[in-house]
Design a protein around this motif. Structure first.
Motif: not given
Length: 94
Positions: A37, A44-45, A55, A59
């Motif tokens: 990330a 990466s979000y 992502e 998560r």
């Protein structure tokens, strides 16, 4: 019957190292996701494009750890198993 005893013995001997392995692999996966990330930055979000996989892993990394128990519990369990095995080893030598 001999197999049941062997399995019970191997379960006792392997449960501590397996708990440590699980805790270490979870920490490693979390580290890799965090570093990926950092490399990809804001991409990466986003749930699409280049950072989609990162992502998702970032998560879900904690969700992979939860079913087997928290890292702290796994490390505590492994330490207790190691102490028991060491005590048995010392007692058998005396």
């Amino acid at each position: 019957m001999a197999n049941a005893k062997d399995k019970a013995t191997s379960d006792k001997l392997l449960s501590g190292p397996i708990a440590l392995l699980k805790a270490h692999s979870t920490k490693t996966m979390e580290y890799c996701a965090r570093e990926a990330a950092q490399i990809l930055g804001g991409a990466s979000y986003v749930r699409s494009g280049v950072g989609e996989r990162i992502e998702r892993i970032y998560r879900e990394v904690r969700a992979y750890a939860i079913p087997g128990g928290s890292e702290e519990i796994m490390i505590d369990f492994a330490a207790r198993q190691a102490i028991k095995q060491a005590a048995k080893s010392i007692a058998s030598k005396l």
